[in-house]
Write a protein that holds these residues in place. Structure first.
Motif, PDB file in Angstrom:
ATOM      1  N   UNK A 152      60.455  26.463  62.595  1.00  0.00           N
ATOM      2  CA  UNK A 152      60.946  26.371  63.977  1.00  0.00           C
ATOM      3  C   UNK A 152      60.901  27.727  64.679  1.00  0.00           C
ATOM      4  N   UNK A 153      61.013  28.815  63.908  1.00  0.00           N
ATOM      5  CA  UNK A 153      60.906  30.144  64.540  1.00  0.00           C
ATOM      6  C   UNK A 153      59.531  30.314  65.179  1.00  0.00           C
ATOM      7  N   UNK A 154      58.523  29.799  64.511  1.00  0.00           N
ATOM      8  CA  UNK A 154      57.164  29.886  65.037  1.00  0.00           C
ATOM      9  C   UNK A 154      57.010  29.020  66.284  1.00  0.00           C
ATOM     10  N   UNK A 155      57.514  27.790  66.216  1.00  0.00           N
ATOM     11  CA  UNK A 155      57.433  26.894  67.373  1.00  0.00           C
ATOM     12  C   UNK A 155      58.189  27.473  68.565  1.00  0.00           C
ATOM     13  N   UNK A 156      59.391  27.993  68.307  1.00  0.00           N
ATOM     14  CA  UNK A 156      60.211  28.539  69.400  1.00  0.00           C
ATOM     15  C   UNK A 156      59.519  29.717  70.075  1.00  0.00           C
ATOM     16  N   UNK A 164      56.053  40.333  72.589  1.00  0.00           N
ATOM     17  CA  UNK A 164      55.884  39.223  71.637  1.00  0.00           C
ATOM     18  C   UNK A 164      56.964  39.260  70.570  1.00  0.00           C
ATOM     19  N   UNK A 165      57.235  38.092  69.997  1.00  0.00           N
ATOM     20  CA  UNK A 165      58.173  38.031  68.883  1.00  0.00           C
ATOM     21  C   UNK A 165      57.476  38.468  67.597  1.00  0.00           C
ATOM     22  N   UNK A 166      58.219  39.197  66.753  1.00  0.00           N
ATOM     23  CA  UNK A 166      57.708  39.658  65.468  1.00  0.00           C
ATOM     24  C   UNK A 166      58.410  38.878  64.363  1.00  0.00           C
ATOM     25  N   UNK A 167      57.649  38.036  63.657  1.00  0.00           N
ATOM     26  CA  UNK A 167      58.213  37.151  62.642  1.00  0.00           C
ATOM     27  C   UNK A 167      57.703  37.549  61.254  1.00  0.00           C
ATOM     28  N   UNK A 168      58.601  37.978  60.348  1.00  0.00           N
ATOM     29  CA  UNK A 168      58.180  38.199  58.960  1.00  0.00           C
ATOM     30  C   UNK A 168      58.014  36.856  58.243  1.00  0.00           C
ATOM     31  N   UNK A 169      57.035  36.783  57.354  1.00  0.00           N
ATOM     32  CA  UNK A 169      56.799  35.575  56.555  1.00  0.00           C
ATOM     33  C   UNK A 169      56.621  35.991  55.099  1.00  0.00           C
ATOM     34  N   UNK A 170      57.237  35.244  54.188  1.00  0.00           N
ATOM     35  CA  UNK A 170      57.017  35.449  52.757  1.00  0.00           C
ATOM     36  C   UNK A 170      56.507  34.147  52.144  1.00  0.00           C
ATOM     37  N   UNK A 171      55.673  34.286  51.107  1.00  0.00           N
ATOM     38  CA  UNK A 171      55.031  33.141  50.460  1.00  0.00           C
ATOM     39  C   UNK A 171      55.233  33.239  48.954  1.00  0.00           C
ATOM     40  N   UNK A 172      55.140  32.111  48.259  1.00  0.00           N
ATOM     41  CA  UNK A 172      55.191  32.106  46.797  1.00  0.00           C
ATOM     42  C   UNK A 172      54.662  30.781  46.283  1.00  0.00           C
ATOM     43  N   UNK A 173      54.233  30.819  45.028  1.00  0.00           N
ATOM     44  CA  UNK A 173      53.763  29.605  44.364  1.00  0.00           C
ATOM     45  C   UNK A 173      54.926  28.941  43.625  1.00  0.00           C
ATOM     46  N   UNK A 174      54.948  27.632  43.689  1.00  0.00           N
ATOM     47  CA  UNK A 174      55.955  26.856  42.952  1.00  0.00           C
ATOM     48  C   UNK A 174      55.264  25.605  42.425  1.00  0.00           C
ATOM     49  N   UNK A 175      54.824  25.667  41.159  1.00  0.00           N
ATOM     50  CA  UNK A 175      54.048  24.566  40.615  1.00  0.00           C
ATOM     51  C   UNK A 175      52.720  24.456  41.337  1.00  0.00           C
ATOM     52  N   UNK A 176      52.302  23.228  41.671  1.00  0.00           N
ATOM     53  CA  UNK A 176      51.005  23.058  42.341  1.00  0.00           C
ATOM     54  C   UNK A 176      51.035  23.382  43.831  1.00  0.00           C
ATOM     55  N   UNK A 177      52.223  23.654  44.371  1.00  0.00           N
ATOM     56  CA  UNK A 177      52.397  23.853  45.813  1.00  0.00           C
ATOM     57  C   UNK A 177      52.677  25.315  46.120  1.00  0.00           C
ATOM     58  N   UNK A 178      52.167  25.799  47.261  1.00  0.00           N
ATOM     59  CA  UNK A 178      52.579  27.097  47.760  1.00  0.00           C
ATOM     60  C   UNK A 178      53.680  26.890  48.782  1.00  0.00           C
ATOM     61  N   UNK A 179      54.752  27.644  48.641  1.00  0.00           N
ATOM     62  CA  UNK A 179      55.852  27.556  49.585  1.00  0.00           C
ATOM     63  C   UNK A 179      55.943  28.841  50.395  1.00  0.00           C
ATOM     64  N   UNK A 180      56.617  28.743  51.528  1.00  0.00           N
ATOM     65  CA  UNK A 180      56.750  29.911  52.379  1.00  0.00           C
ATOM     66  C   UNK A 180      57.983  29.807  53.260  1.00  0.00           C
ATOM     67  N   UNK A 181      58.343  30.925  53.836  1.00  0.00           N
ATOM     68  CA  UNK A 181      59.480  30.952  54.761  1.00  0.00           C
ATOM     69  C   UNK A 181      59.140  31.849  55.944  1.00  0.00           C
ATOM     70  N   UNK A 230      60.828  33.900  58.625  1.00  0.00           N
ATOM     71  CA  UNK A 230      62.150  34.503  58.791  1.00  0.00           C
ATOM     72  C   UNK A 230      62.460  34.730  60.273  1.00  0.00           C
ATOM     73  N   UNK A 231      63.740  34.940  60.610  1.00  0.00           N
ATOM     74  CA  UNK A 231      64.103  35.194  62.011  1.00  0.00           C
ATOM     75  C   UNK A 231      63.385  36.408  62.584  1.00  0.00           C
ATOM     76  N   UNK A 232      63.241  36.460  63.908  1.00  0.00           N
ATOM     77  CA  UNK A 232      62.500  37.566  64.536  1.00  0.00           C
ATOM     78  C   UNK A 232      63.127  38.930  64.259  1.00  0.00           C
TER      79      UNK A 232
END
Length: 304
Positions: free
Chosen positions: A102-106, A225-242, A244-246
């Motif tokens: 939602x941070x990205x959409x907003x 522009x808004x500056x949004x940090x993003x972190x990623x990681x693997x969890x089993x067969x799926x990659x997950x990510x978050x 973060x707030x601006x």
């Protein structure tokens, strides 16, 4: 000769690996990773040295296990990347789960432009493909110049096939293009945990000094522009990510002081994500200042 061999191997990867069944590719990636790890080359030793800073309590045996898992994660990135151009939008969506989107959409809804900044965690190309296929939002990014030129061209063609606009990293030449994209309400994505220019911002990273690029913070200041940090990681067969707030632009200070504060805020978010998933951090290069090769001091350092 080394450059031509590297170009040929990457070309073989993109042409051959994508034709193999996914289970076969996964086994192949693990076998290559384990072979490289057993050889204890410079890249594996550097990865282990970097992990020693991230997990300071780890002894030699644990560090070896972490570096082994790290090489497997790194080769998973490559195996996925070789196959990504053949993945359907449904396959991409099945392979990734993002929290906080939602941070990205907003940010995009406000029309101010959005800067996504992320470290070398998991598969940032898969995250980019998710943006262009699922969110259906085009974005611009910057690619490091590689040698030979044909290898750089392969990477540009690969990322453009995923829907990205790719700008070469030529000093500050890309900055103006990125600023124009943001002022028109667009999205840019930058891998921002390693300074390629040797002129970045000094930050505290896992208790020691490192340099990270000032570009994300400067672009946010200059364009709004808004500056949004993003972190990623693997969890089993799926990659997950978050997402973060601006990261806010400080109300006071010079342009440089604001950029330093914002880049440190980014580094803190990156560090938290890397500490949670250290084996998915694909940093096989020197990063911290006291690990870098000696260099001539910059003019301001000589003056000081």
């Amino acid at each position: 000769m080394r450059e031509r061999v590297a170009d040929a191997l990457y070309g073989l990867g993109w042409s051959a690996v994508k034709k193999l069944p996914e289970p076969v590719v996964a086994r192949l990636g693990r076998r290559i990773a384990d072979t490289a790890w057993k050889r204890r080359g410079a890249s594996v030793q550097r990865l282990e040295a970097n992990l020693a800073r991230v997990v300071p309590e780890a002894g030699p045996a644990q560090l070896r296990e972490l570096s082994k898992a790290g090489m497997r994660s790194y080769m998973r990135y490559w195996m996925e990347s070789f196959r990504l151009p053949t993945w359907t939008p449904d396959r991409i969506r099945e392979g990734i789960e993002i929290k906080g989107e939602h941070h990205l959409h907003d940010g995009l809804a406000q029309g101010r432009g959005v800067i996504v900044a992320l470290p070398h965690l998991a598969n940032w190309d898969l995250a980019g493909a998710w943006v262009t296929s699922y969110l259906q939002v085009p974005f611009a990014t910057v690619a490091e110049r590689l040698k030979p030129e044909s290898l750089f061209d392969r990477f540009v063609a690969y990322r453009e096939s995923l829907g990205m606009e790719v700008l070469p990293h030529n000093g500050g030449a890309a900055f103006g293009v990125l600023a124009r994209r943001l002022r028109s309400g667009g999205l840019i994505c930058l891998v921002a945990d390693r300074d390629l220019s040797a002129s970045g911002v000094k930050v505290d990273f896992f208790g020691a000094a490192a340099r990270m690029p000032a570009g994300p913070a400067l672009l946010a200041q200059q364009t709004g522009a808004q500056l949004l940090p993003v972190t990623l990681w693997y969890e089993g067969p799926v990659m997950k990510g978050e997402v973060h707030p601006p990261v806010p632009v400080p109300a006071e200070g010079t342009r440089k002081e604001k950029a330093t504060r914002m880049t440190q805020d980014l580094a803190d978010v990156f560090a938290a994500g890397i500490a949670e998933h250290p084996t998915d951090w694909h940093m096989l290069q020197r990063l911290w200042l006291d690990d870098l090769e000696p260099r001539d001091p910059r003019p301001e350092e000589r003056a000081a």
